[in-house]
Scaffold this active site. Structure first.
Site, mmCIF file in Angstrom:
data_model
loop_
_atom_site.group_PDB
_atom_site.id
_atom_site.type_symbol
_atom_site.label_atom_id
_atom_site.label_comp_id
_atom_site.label_asym_id
_atom_site.label_seq_id
_atom_site.Cartn_x
_atom_site.Cartn_y
_atom_site.Cartn_z
ATOM 1 N N SER A 89 14.816 -42.551 -12.551
ATOM 2 C CA SER A 89 13.636 -41.736 -12.289
ATOM 3 C C SER A 89 13.538 -41.599 -10.774
ATOM 4 O O SER A 89 13.494 -42.599 -10.060
ATOM 5 C CB SER A 89 12.388 -42.422 -12.856
ATOM 6 O OG SER A 89 11.255 -41.646 -12.537
ATOM 7 N N CYS A 95 9.274 -38.802 -10.814
ATOM 8 C CA CYS A 95 7.913 -39.295 -11.012
ATOM 9 C C CYS A 95 7.121 -39.314 -9.706
ATOM 10 O O CYS A 95 6.035 -39.866 -9.650
ATOM 11 C CB CYS A 95 7.931 -40.686 -11.641
ATOM 12 S SG CYS A 95 8.701 -41.919 -10.595
ATOM 13 N N TYR A 148 13.268 -34.581 -17.499
ATOM 14 C CA TYR A 148 11.808 -34.445 -17.540
ATOM 15 C C TYR A 148 11.208 -34.526 -16.143
ATOM 16 O O TYR A 148 11.857 -34.991 -15.201
ATOM 17 C CB TYR A 148 11.175 -35.511 -18.441
ATOM 18 C CG TYR A 148 11.271 -36.920 -17.907
ATOM 19 C CD1 TYR A 148 10.305 -37.415 -17.021
ATOM 20 C CD2 TYR A 148 12.313 -37.763 -18.283
ATOM 21 C CE1 TYR A 148 10.400 -38.703 -16.518
ATOM 22 C CE2 TYR A 148 12.411 -39.045 -17.791
ATOM 23 C CZ TYR A 148 11.451 -39.510 -16.898
ATOM 24 O OH TYR A 148 11.532 -40.778 -16.400
ATOM 25 N N GLY A 193 -8.374 -7.641 3.918
ATOM 26 C CA GLY A 193 -9.212 -7.790 5.097
ATOM 27 C C GLY A 193 -8.499 -8.328 6.316
ATOM 28 O O GLY A 193 -9.110 -8.541 7.354
ATOM 29 N N HIS A 228 -16.091 -9.350 0.726
ATOM 30 C CA HIS A 228 -15.066 -10.229 1.285
ATOM 31 C C HIS A 228 -15.137 -11.622 0.648
ATOM 32 O O HIS A 228 -14.134 -12.164 0.193
ATOM 33 C CB HIS A 228 -15.257 -10.313 2.803
ATOM 34 C CG HIS A 228 -14.253 -11.199 3.473
ATOM 35 N ND1 HIS A 228 -14.492 -12.534 3.723
ATOM 36 C CD2 HIS A 228 -13.000 -10.951 3.909
ATOM 37 C CE1 HIS A 228 -13.430 -13.062 4.314
ATOM 38 N NE2 HIS A 228 -12.510 -12.125 4.436
ATOM 39 N N MET A 235 -6.030 -6.905 8.091
ATOM 40 C CA MET A 235 -5.689 -5.930 9.125
ATOM 41 C C MET A 235 -6.639 -4.757 9.030
ATOM 42 O O MET A 235 -7.089 -4.389 7.956
ATOM 43 C CB MET A 235 -4.272 -5.455 8.902
ATOM 44 C CG MET A 235 -3.375 -6.637 8.710
ATOM 45 S SD MET A 235 -1.974 -6.542 9.736
ATOM 46 C CE MET A 235 -0.835 -7.381 8.691
ATOM 47 N N ARG A 256 -2.933 -1.560 -6.526
ATOM 48 C CA ARG A 256 -2.085 -2.755 -6.404
ATOM 49 C C ARG A 256 -2.449 -3.691 -7.549
ATOM 50 O O ARG A 256 -3.510 -3.543 -8.166
ATOM 51 C CB ARG A 256 -2.331 -3.455 -5.063
ATOM 52 C CG ARG A 256 -3.755 -3.938 -4.916
ATOM 53 C CD ARG A 256 -4.010 -4.618 -3.591
ATOM 54 N NE ARG A 256 -5.449 -4.753 -3.385
ATOM 55 C CZ ARG A 256 -6.041 -4.815 -2.201
ATOM 56 N NH1 ARG A 256 -5.328 -4.720 -1.101
ATOM 57 N NH2 ARG A 256 -7.337 -4.953 -2.101
ATOM 58 N N ARG A 303 -3.511 3.023 8.423
ATOM 59 C CA ARG A 303 -3.780 1.853 7.588
ATOM 60 C C ARG A 303 -2.585 0.902 7.596
ATOM 61 O O ARG A 303 -1.449 1.341 7.486
ATOM 62 C CB ARG A 303 -4.037 2.289 6.146
ATOM 63 C CG ARG A 303 -4.815 3.564 6.032
ATOM 64 C CD ARG A 303 -4.839 4.122 4.605
ATOM 65 N NE ARG A 303 -5.424 3.224 3.647
ATOM 66 C CZ ARG A 303 -5.399 3.429 2.326
ATOM 67 N NH1 ARG A 303 -4.781 4.492 1.828
ATOM 68 N NH2 ARG A 303 -5.963 2.574 1.506
ATOM 69 N N LYS A 351 0.838 -1.203 0.000
ATOM 70 C CA LYS A 351 0.000 0.000 0.000
ATOM 71 C C LYS A 351 0.872 1.252 0.000
ATOM 72 O O LYS A 351 0.638 2.183 -0.771
ATOM 73 C CB LYS A 351 -0.908 -0.024 1.234
ATOM 74 C CG LYS A 351 -2.168 0.777 1.070
ATOM 75 C CD LYS A 351 -3.055 0.636 2.312
ATOM 76 C CE LYS A 351 -3.773 -0.704 2.318
ATOM 77 N NZ LYS A 351 -4.385 -1.003 3.634
HETATM 78 P P1 ADP Z 1 -7.697 -2.519 3.306
HETATM 79 O O1 ADP Z 1 -6.266 -2.903 3.320
HETATM 80 O O2 ADP Z 1 -8.552 -3.421 4.117
HETATM 81 O O3 ADP Z 1 -8.191 -2.290 1.916
HETATM 82 P P2 ADP Z 1 -7.422 0.315 3.600
HETATM 83 O O4 ADP Z 1 -6.289 0.819 4.399
HETATM 84 O O5 ADP Z 1 -7.250 0.365 2.133
HETATM 85 O O6 ADP Z 1 -7.790 -1.134 4.076
HETATM 86 O O7 ADP Z 1 -8.673 1.143 4.036
HETATM 87 C C1 ADP Z 1 -9.958 0.745 3.713
HETATM 88 C C2 ADP Z 1 -10.725 1.888 3.131
HETATM 89 O O8 ADP Z 1 -10.717 2.995 4.008
HETATM 90 C C3 ADP Z 1 -10.157 2.448 1.841
HETATM 91 O O9 ADP Z 1 -10.539 1.734 0.735
HETATM 92 C C4 ADP Z 1 -10.769 3.812 1.824
HETATM 93 O O10 ADP Z 1 -12.064 3.766 1.303
HETATM 94 C C5 ADP Z 1 -10.811 4.182 3.278
HETATM 95 N N1 ADP Z 1 -9.684 5.066 3.575
HETATM 96 C C6 ADP Z 1 -8.443 4.747 3.983
HETATM 97 N N2 ADP Z 1 -7.687 5.858 4.139
HETATM 98 C C7 ADP Z 1 -8.472 6.903 3.823
HETATM 99 C C8 ADP Z 1 -8.274 8.302 3.769
HETATM 100 N N3 ADP Z 1 -7.102 8.854 4.071
HETATM 101 N N4 ADP Z 1 -9.305 9.074 3.396
HETATM 102 C C9 ADP Z 1 -10.481 8.513 3.084
HETATM 103 N N5 ADP Z 1 -10.751 7.220 3.111
HETATM 104 C C10 ADP Z 1 -9.745 6.403 3.472
HETATM 105 MG MG MG Z 2 -7.669 -1.021 0.686
#
Ligand code: ADP
Ligand code: MG
Ligand code: MG
Length: 896
Positions: free
Chosen positions: A777, A844, A864, A106, A469, A108, A353, A97, A27
């Protein structure tokens, strides 16, 4: 110089770069990269993964100079934004984040709106002129922070909110007004006090450090550990923490938040694909609270949605987003998964990503990107996850079969699966462990369900979109998934799933078609997969770069044909005992075993011989001149012994001896440790007539097929050799039979005689054995058992502990122990080739279909690999990738 722990980004300038993923996490690197590309990214900073590693290495203590660097980076954001953190007049708010090297969806938790408290919320009201928005943001913050940092579970807050809504007769969150949220906040704070014994923290700095600690702490939470284990991610990689100024998608109707893929992640089609929600924040889109809307009109129509697309509602912002899409894709040269927020009509990018995709999409995207000139053929070949092809090599629902469709949802992850309905992840795991295929049915899934999703054949949810999810995780795992099948009413308590008058109970069988989004009653017949389209194109490219040949382990005509269809270039292992176990033949085999004279054995063998010969004729015909490695009888005699009284009686009758005698003979042949007992070539040493019969069947079959104008290439393989003498003795028997067959039929068949290398002694004595053996083999199943001294059949009881405790990374029976067993293979290969330079080498065991093991085979220059027919395409691709990797390693070495 002091360590740099913190990397800033904002205003078109970033300390970091895209290639710093290891340090900044995925990220953080993506945010730095987008900033450098002049895309609109809210300013922020990344605390590196090295801090996480140092934190755990140092008894959960931060490096001493971290605080100063964070303060400095925070000031830089304040300067860039023109707001101050904790300022009651105009507060800077941030998100905290997590972000590991490899994306862990999902796993963290993110905290949004951090910096809000009873004072700063007033500043936010004053500046935004929108009390409702400010209080909504504050209550979200309390809820997220309390959950992630203070461990107060979400449901506590959800109940408070539900109570408020009920007492006021409100339905949607958007129906709540400023004063409603204010009341909710007061109760939220009480909830926090009750659960933690302390008031909700009001100091912004305390909040910030609490959230940072929670992110680092979450690296070791159970969800994260489970995910890492399932995906082979080492624990010492660590996560980064991103602190970023907030932008708001929940400030009104000209605001929105969304997620998108630059191409369709399910089909691979080159169409912008995503979902958004107006007046919403953060995880609302994936949380399934409101039904997300489509970005494009095409997406909306394809999914039969009647909610307006972003393309219609916010055409200007949509256009900008489309420009971002192509810029990011061209720059990254891969399909991207992006997150964005629109604040008062302005677009902000929050994440990019490489997007997870199905195997089918991966193939299509790779082929099309080559056609578009974005990537090269070798990049396309290198990029596909070879193991993921497994998804395409399983049977799909027979298009001609009748389908009793009870519900339709979104085609979230393709593939067909049938199984018993279960409603909880634990139950899914339990039943799957007993070998029962299950379909996990949930209202929606959450990270706590990962183990059950992994165990299930397929997943159904009644709520959630294509980016929910369930959908994202199912695609990543290659599980079939139907998401958001809204007509299904799932009742966890009653363990039922109701649609109209149909009630589906736990344990009932259903089938799902993840490609069509269908939930079907009962099980539906399936058809065999085919190599065609993009799959065939990639395979064709892979074959150009591949050095190793790919063969299959097969003995039945059906498997042999499948192997050829999937591109096998020979049979690497034809196990003749499978031909002995056949119901029709087993009695004759038993008759041979109980016979106590050579004459008696020969009489019984004579009954088997014509059948065995016919088997070989079939296989030689199907393989049309491709090499066929036939292994002589291998399993312990023990396995053929008659067990039941009826079996004993039948053998006694056929052999013309008393049942009593059969019983005595069976007792004599009983072994304490059959896997290390009378088996493999030791059978042929004791009873050369077995080897004779098999050799005769092979050569007479070969002569017959050759006479019919089809080339044959038999390679006779002797199992479990430990000495050259054994080998020489049995080779003489084989050569003699070949010569007899030549005299009898007038056909001279080209053949080879070689051995399995599956015992440590054989690997060490390879130099001597190769004086007589023409090929080796590597039988890595037995070689692993005997090198480790661990029985494959019993390892299930303790191997999970070895993996859990990190003593071994992976099950050595699934992926080769390259250090130990690999060393024996290396030694055997070197010694064997030293004696005989053109010695042919192959593998094998089960490992012949495992991409990592195949990579090892390339490094020791095997000729092989041989694997099960359905894994042949995986092995072809993995072999090509291994060759490319090997070439670039060699080139790098040469350049040094
Ligand atoms: P994950 O790794 O679970 O995708 P993120 O860190 O991307 O978590 O955060 C999830 C969501 O939170 C992002 O998709 C975004 O919508 C919102 N978010 C994160 N940082 C910001 C920010 N600085 N301003 C507005 N929304 C944010
Ligand atoms: Mg995200
Ligand atoms: Mg073996």
């Amino acid at each position: 110089m002091a360590n740099k722990w913190v990397y800033s980004f904002g205003d078109g300038k970033a300390d970091g770069r895209a290639d710093m993923k290891n340090l900044l996490g995925g990220k953080g690197a993506g945010l730095a990269e987008m900033t450098n590309l002049a895309l609109p990214v809210p300013p922020g900073f990344t605390i590196t993964t090295e801090v996480c590693t140092a934190f755990y290495a140092n008894n959960r203590q931060y490096p001493s100079d971290l605080t100063g660097q964070v303060e400095e980076a925070l000031h830089l954001i304040e300067k860039r934004i023109g707001k101050k953190f904790g300022d009651p007049k105009d507060p800077l708010l941030v998100s905290v984040r997590s972000g590991a090297r490899a994306s862990m969806p999902g796993m963290m938790d993110t905290v949004l709106n951090l910096g809000l408290n009873d004072n700063t919320v007033q500043g936010l009201i004053a500046k935004s002129g929108d009390a409702r928005f400010a209080y909504d943001s504050y209550r979200r913050f309390i809820q997220m922070f309390s959950n992630v940092v203070l461990n107060v579970e979400h449901h506590n807050f959800e109940e408070v909110l539900e109570d408020h809504k009920r007492s006021k007769g409100l339905k949607q969150d958007t129906d709540l007004k400023a004063e409603d949220w204010q009341a909710v906040i007061a109760d939220y704070k009480k909830t926090v006090q009750q659960h933690t014994g302390k008031p909700f923290p009001q100091d912004a700095k305390e909040q910030l450090w609490g959230a940072i600690a929670a992110v680092f702490g979450s690296w070791m939470n159970q969800r994260a550990i489970t995910y890492r284990k399932l995906n082979n991610i080492p624990a010492d990689w660590g996560t980064a923490v991103n602190v970023q100024s907030m932008v708001f998608g929940n400030m009104g109707q000209d605001c929105a938040t969304g997620v998108a893929f630059t191409r369709n992640p399910s089909t691979g089609d080159n169409q912008f694909y995503g979902e958004y929600l107006v007046n919403a924040q953060g995880e609302d889109v994936v949380a399934g609270i409101r039904t997300p809307q489509h970005l494009t009109v095409a997406g909306k129509e394809a999914n039969g949605s009647n909610l307006p697309a972003m393309e219609e509602v916010m055409p200007e912002v949509f256009k900008q987003l489309v420009a971002v899409r192509s810029k990011l894709e061209k720059h990254n040269r891969d399909m991207q998964d992006i997150e964005f927020t629109v604040e008062k009509g302005k677009l902000w990018m929050l994440q990019t990503r490489n997007g997870k995709r199905t195997a089918r999409a991966a193939l299509k995207i790779a082929v099309e990107m080559v056609q578009e000139g974005l990537i090269t053929q070798t990049e396309a070949v290198a990029r596909i996850d070879a193991s993921s092809l497994d998804q395409l090599l399983h049977p799909t629902l027979d298009p001609k079969a009748k389908r009793n469709v009870v519900a339709k949802g979104l085609p979230a992850s393709p593939g067909a699966a049938s199984g018993q309905v279960v409603f909880s992840a634990d139950k899914a795991e339990d039943l799957a462990a007993k070998g029962t295929p299950v379909i996990l049915c949930r209202v929606e899934t959450s990270p706590e369900d990962i183990h059950g999703m992994h165990a299930a054949k397929g997943i159904v949810t009644s709520r959630g979109g294509m980016t929910s999810h369930a959908a994202v995780v199912a695609r990543g795992m290659g599980r079939a998934c139907v998401a958001g099948a809204g007509s299904l009413h799932i009742d966890y308590a009653k363990e039922t799933m109701t649609v109209g008058s149909t009630v589906i109970k736990a344990g009932d069988t259903i089938t799902i078609d993840g490609g069509a989004g269908e939930v079907i009653l009962g099980s539906v017949p399936t058809v065999k997969p085919e190599l065609s389209g993009d799959f065939a194109t990639i395979m064709g490219w892979a074959d150009q770069y591949r050095r190793m040949r790919v063969r299959a382990n097969a003995e039945t005509p059906l498997d042999t044909r499948t192997a050829r269809q999937f591109g096998a270039e020979g049979i690497g292992l034809c196990r003749t005992e499978h031909m002995f176990f056949d119901a029709e033949r087993i009695t004759a085999v038993r008759e041979m075993i109980v016979a106590d004279t050579e004459e008696g054995r020969r009489k019984a063998l004579a009954k088997i011989e014509p059948m065995q010969k016919n088997d070989f004729v079939e296989i030689f015909k199907i393989m049309e001149g491709l090499p066929v490695t036939i292994r002589l009888l291998d399993p312990p005699l023990h396995e053929f012994l008659p067990k039941s009284d009826a079996e004993m009686a039948e053998v006694a009758r056929v052999a013309g001896i008393s049942v009593e005698k059969v019983k005595i003979r069976a007792q004599q042949l009983h072994e304490a440790n059959p896997m290390l007992g009378h088996r493999g070539c030791r059978l042929a040493v004791t009873f050369p007539e077995i080897c004779e019969m098999q050799a005769r069947a092979i050569f007479e079959a070969a002569s017959e097929v050759q006479k019919a104008g089809i080339t044959v290439l038999p390679e006779v393989m002797i199992p479990l050799i430990i000495t050259k003498k054994e080998f020489v003795m049995l080779k003489e028997v084989i050569d003699r039979e070949a010569e007899k067959a030549r005299l009898k039929t007038g056909q001279k068949v080209n053949y080879m005689v070689g051995t399995m290398i599956e015992l440590p002694r054989a690997a060490l004595m390879a130099g001597q054995i190769a004086e007589s053996a023409e090929f080796f083999s590597f039988g890595t199943n037995d070689l692993t058992q005997t090198t480790l001294g661990i029985s494959r059949d019993d390892a299930g009881n303790f191997m999970p502990d070895y993996i859990r405790t990190g003593i071994v990374d992976r099950d050595p029976f699934a992926s080769l122990d390259q250090q130990g067993v690999g060393e024996l293979i290396r030694i055997a290969g070197e010694r064997g080739r030293h004696t005989r330079s053109n010695l042919k080498l192959g593998i094998c065991g089960e490992h012949g279909g495992d991409p990592d093991s195949i990579n090892f085979c390339e490094s020791v220059r095997l000729d092989y690999v041989s694997c099960s027919p359905y894994r042949v395409p995986i092995a072809r691709l993995a072999a090509a990738q291994a060759a490319l990797r090997h070439q670039s390693l060699a080139a790098a070495k040469a350049a040094e």
